[in-house]
Design a protein around this motif. Structure first.
Motif, mmCIF file in Angstrom:
data_model
loop_
_atom_site.group_PDB
_atom_site.id
_atom_site.type_symbol
_atom_site.label_atom_id
_atom_site.label_comp_id
_atom_site.label_asym_id
_atom_site.label_seq_id
_atom_site.Cartn_x
_atom_site.Cartn_y
_atom_site.Cartn_z
ATOM 1 N N ILE A 119 0.821 -1.220 0.000
ATOM 2 C CA ILE A 119 0.000 0.000 0.000
ATOM 3 C C ILE A 119 0.850 1.263 0.000
ATOM 4 O O ILE A 119 0.575 2.220 -0.736
ATOM 5 C CB ILE A 119 -0.955 0.011 1.214
ATOM 6 C CG1 ILE A 119 -2.075 -1.003 1.016
ATOM 7 C CG2 ILE A 119 -1.562 1.400 1.411
ATOM 8 C CD1 ILE A 119 -2.988 -1.129 2.214
ATOM 9 N N GLY A 125 -3.599 1.980 -6.946
ATOM 10 C CA GLY A 125 -4.828 1.512 -6.313
ATOM 11 C C GLY A 125 -5.052 0.022 -6.406
ATOM 12 O O GLY A 125 -6.038 -0.494 -5.878
ATOM 13 N N ARG A 128 -5.023 -1.894 -2.953
ATOM 14 C CA ARG A 128 -6.257 -1.652 -2.217
ATOM 15 C C ARG A 128 -7.426 -2.431 -2.818
ATOM 16 O O ARG A 128 -8.262 -2.989 -2.103
ATOM 17 C CB ARG A 128 -6.587 -0.158 -2.226
ATOM 18 C CG ARG A 128 -5.764 0.657 -1.270
ATOM 19 C CD ARG A 128 -6.237 0.475 0.151
ATOM 20 N NE ARG A 128 -5.663 1.472 1.032
ATOM 21 C CZ ARG A 128 -5.957 1.577 2.319
ATOM 22 N NH1 ARG A 128 -6.799 0.732 2.881
ATOM 23 N NH2 ARG A 128 -5.404 2.508 3.060
ATOM 24 N N GLU A 129 -7.486 -2.487 -4.143
ATOM 25 C CA GLU A 129 -8.569 -3.243 -4.783
ATOM 26 C C GLU A 129 -8.487 -4.719 -4.403
ATOM 27 O O GLU A 129 -9.507 -5.349 -4.077
ATOM 28 C CB GLU A 129 -8.504 -3.113 -6.301
ATOM 29 C CG GLU A 129 -9.593 -3.915 -6.999
ATOM 30 C CD GLU A 129 -9.443 -3.997 -8.506
ATOM 31 O OE1 GLU A 129 -10.032 -4.921 -9.102
ATOM 32 O OE2 GLU A 129 -8.750 -3.137 -9.086
ATOM 33 N N THR A 146 -14.525 -0.035 2.074
ATOM 34 C CA THR A 146 -13.492 0.936 2.437
ATOM 35 C C THR A 146 -12.268 0.789 1.544
ATOM 36 O O THR A 146 -11.698 1.780 1.068
ATOM 37 C CB THR A 146 -13.092 0.760 3.914
ATOM 38 O OG1 THR A 146 -14.228 1.003 4.743
ATOM 39 C CG2 THR A 146 -11.968 1.730 4.284
ATOM 40 N N HIS A 147 -11.841 -0.446 1.307
ATOM 41 C CA HIS A 147 -10.689 -0.670 0.429
ATOM 42 C C HIS A 147 -10.992 -0.244 -1.008
ATOM 43 O O HIS A 147 -10.144 0.391 -1.658
ATOM 44 C CB HIS A 147 -10.291 -2.147 0.456
ATOM 45 C CG HIS A 147 -9.538 -2.554 1.675
ATOM 46 N ND1 HIS A 147 -8.383 -1.921 2.101
ATOM 47 C CD2 HIS A 147 -9.751 -3.561 2.573
ATOM 48 C CE1 HIS A 147 -7.927 -2.503 3.196
ATOM 49 N NE2 HIS A 147 -8.735 -3.506 3.502
ATOM 50 N N ASP A 149 -13.131 1.990 -1.970
ATOM 51 C CA ASP A 149 -13.166 3.461 -1.970
ATOM 52 C C ASP A 149 -11.751 4.027 -2.077
ATOM 53 O O ASP A 149 -11.498 4.968 -2.841
ATOM 54 C CB ASP A 149 -13.824 3.982 -0.687
ATOM 55 C CG ASP A 149 -15.339 3.830 -0.679
ATOM 56 O OD1 ASP A 149 -15.921 3.608 -1.756
ATOM 57 O OD2 ASP A 149 -15.929 3.936 0.414
ATOM 58 N N ALA A 150 -10.835 3.464 -1.287
ATOM 59 C CA ALA A 150 -9.447 3.939 -1.302
ATOM 60 C C ALA A 150 -8.807 3.706 -2.664
ATOM 61 O O ALA A 150 -8.069 4.556 -3.178
ATOM 62 C CB ALA A 150 -8.646 3.232 -0.212
ATOM 63 N N SER A 151 -9.089 2.564 -3.262
ATOM 64 C CA SER A 151 -8.553 2.265 -4.590
ATOM 65 C C SER A 151 -9.060 3.266 -5.616
ATOM 66 O O SER A 151 -8.290 3.815 -6.417
ATOM 67 C CB SER A 151 -8.947 0.843 -5.001
ATOM 68 O OG SER A 151 -8.542 0.578 -6.328
ATOM 69 N N SER A 153 -10.106 6.228 -5.131
ATOM 70 C CA SER A 153 -9.601 7.579 -4.893
ATOM 71 C C SER A 153 -8.239 7.779 -5.551
ATOM 72 O O SER A 153 -7.817 8.909 -5.800
ATOM 73 C CB SER A 153 -9.490 7.852 -3.386
ATOM 74 O OG SER A 153 -8.415 7.120 -2.812
ATOM 75 N N GLN A 154 -7.546 6.661 -5.859
ATOM 76 C CA GLN A 154 -6.249 6.731 -6.520
ATOM 77 C C GLN A 154 -6.387 6.649 -8.039
ATOM 78 O O GLN A 154 -5.732 7.381 -8.772
ATOM 79 C CB GLN A 154 -5.342 5.607 -6.022
ATOM 80 C CG GLN A 154 -4.938 5.750 -4.560
ATOM 81 C CD GLN A 154 -4.103 4.573 -4.088
ATOM 82 O OE1 GLN A 154 -4.640 3.561 -3.667
ATOM 83 N NE2 GLN A 154 -2.785 4.698 -4.149
ATOM 84 N N ARG A 164 -16.633 -2.904 -5.924
ATOM 85 C CA ARG A 164 -17.424 -2.169 -4.935
ATOM 86 C C ARG A 164 -18.914 -2.389 -5.152
ATOM 87 O O ARG A 164 -19.679 -2.496 -4.196
ATOM 88 C CB ARG A 164 -17.094 -0.677 -4.993
ATOM 89 C CG ARG A 164 -17.724 0.118 -3.848
ATOM 90 C CD ARG A 164 -17.252 1.550 -3.820
ATOM 91 N NE ARG A 164 -17.799 2.336 -4.913
ATOM 92 C CZ ARG A 164 -17.591 3.642 -5.072
ATOM 93 N NH1 ARG A 164 -16.809 4.295 -4.211
ATOM 94 N NH2 ARG A 164 -18.112 4.298 -6.095
#
Length: 305
Positions: A119, A125, A128-129, A146-147, A149-151, A153-154, A164
């Motif tokens: 990470i 990303g 995270r995915e 949550t993961h 979403d983080a992916s 965002s990148q 998701r």
């Protein structure tokens, strides 16, 4: 004029230095090659050159692993990623590549710590995915979202968006799932996972059966071995009275998943409705796997008899 000439000379010198700097990195050079065989050969030369730094050699092994993974040479790719990590335990491409292979083979517990380590240095990303997919398979829905979403965002990835969507669908957020499937299809109309997922959502919610059929056909065209897509298409074919086509769809699933109860029951219906009474054997066998299978078909709008 002299000042202009001097300025241009400085700019030209800087550009030349930049070009020499790029050429001077053999890992960058091997990674840029589009031809798989040439890329593997060039990266091999760097990886096996003991005059190079450990970090360079690790990066070359990782690039060779990625090329082999792209070519479906999974075992050689895994060995390359492992060689890279022996030289540089923080090599991000190797951490992600090895983690991805382990996830696909179902070794989730072994994959997770690798991806957590990746990470910090992954700006794509992907780590995270993959962590989202692990959490989803283990039933940790909130963590999975949550993961993802983080992916996202990148990098806006169709694959992460479809992941998701699946997590939201599992968690009961059908509206959110529908929006994410739509977004995933807009990003990549050939992504089988997104098309198949939206097919089932539309089918189960009686939302848009015409689109569901289009999605099923597109998903199967992109990946004929996608069981989820074949099953959704088979159910829609049963609803449309296409007995032969439905039987073919279900048999495709059974060729790779012999005990799949939906495929067995669906094939049994297709056989019986087309005059083959031995289809009852398929239906009875499916009930041995899942005694509520008939109710599922009723809920999907299929007349079983």
């Amino acid at each position: 004029m002299k000042r202009l000439v001097l300025a241009l000379a400085v700019v030209g010198l800087a550009a030349a230095c930049e070009r020499r700097s790029e050429v001077a990195d053999p890992v960058v050079d091997c990674a840029r090659l589009e031809d798989a065989a040439a890329r593997i050969a060039a990266c091999t030369a760097v990886a096996e050159d003991e005059t190079k730094s450990a970090e360079q050699r690790a990066a070359a092994y990782a690039q060779r692993g990625a090329a082999r993974e792209d070519g479906s040479e999974v075992t050689p790719a895994l060995r390359d990623y492992e060689a890279a990590l022996r030289l540089d335990e923080a090599q991000p491409l190797a951490l992600i590549g090895r983690g991805r292979i382990l996830v696909r083979s179902g070794q989730l517990d072994a994959a997770e710590p690798l991806l957590v380590r990746a990470i910090a240095s992954d700006d794509t990303g992907v780590a995270r995915e993959l962590l989202g997919r692990i959490a989803l398979q283990q039933g940790r829905i909130v963590e999975a979202i949550t993961h993802f979403d983080a992916s996202l965002s990148q990098t806006q990835s169709a694959s992460a968006m479809a992941g998701r969507a699946r997590a939201k669908q599992r968690g009961g957020d059908l509206g959110g799932a529908a929006a994410d499937y739509d977004a995933a299809v807009r990003l990549d109309g050939t992504l089988s996972e997104a098309r198949a997922g939206r097919c089932w959502l539309d089918l189960n919610e009686e939302r848009n059966l015409e689109r569901a059929r289009t999605d099923a056909e597109a998903a199967v065209a992109a990946d004929p071995h996608n069981s989820e897509a074949q099953l959704c298409r088979g159910v829609l074919q049963l609803r449309g009275g296409e007995w032969a086509n439905a039987r073919t769809s279900f048999e495709t699933v059974l060729s790779v998943e012999p005990g799949n109860p939906v495929a067995l029951f669906g094939r049994g219906i297709a056989r019986r409705r087309s005059g083959d009474n031995d289809g009852r054997e398929d239906m009875n066998l499916a009930r041995d796997f899942d005694r509520h299978i008939g109710e599922q078909f009723d809920d999907m709008g299929v007349e079983t008899y």
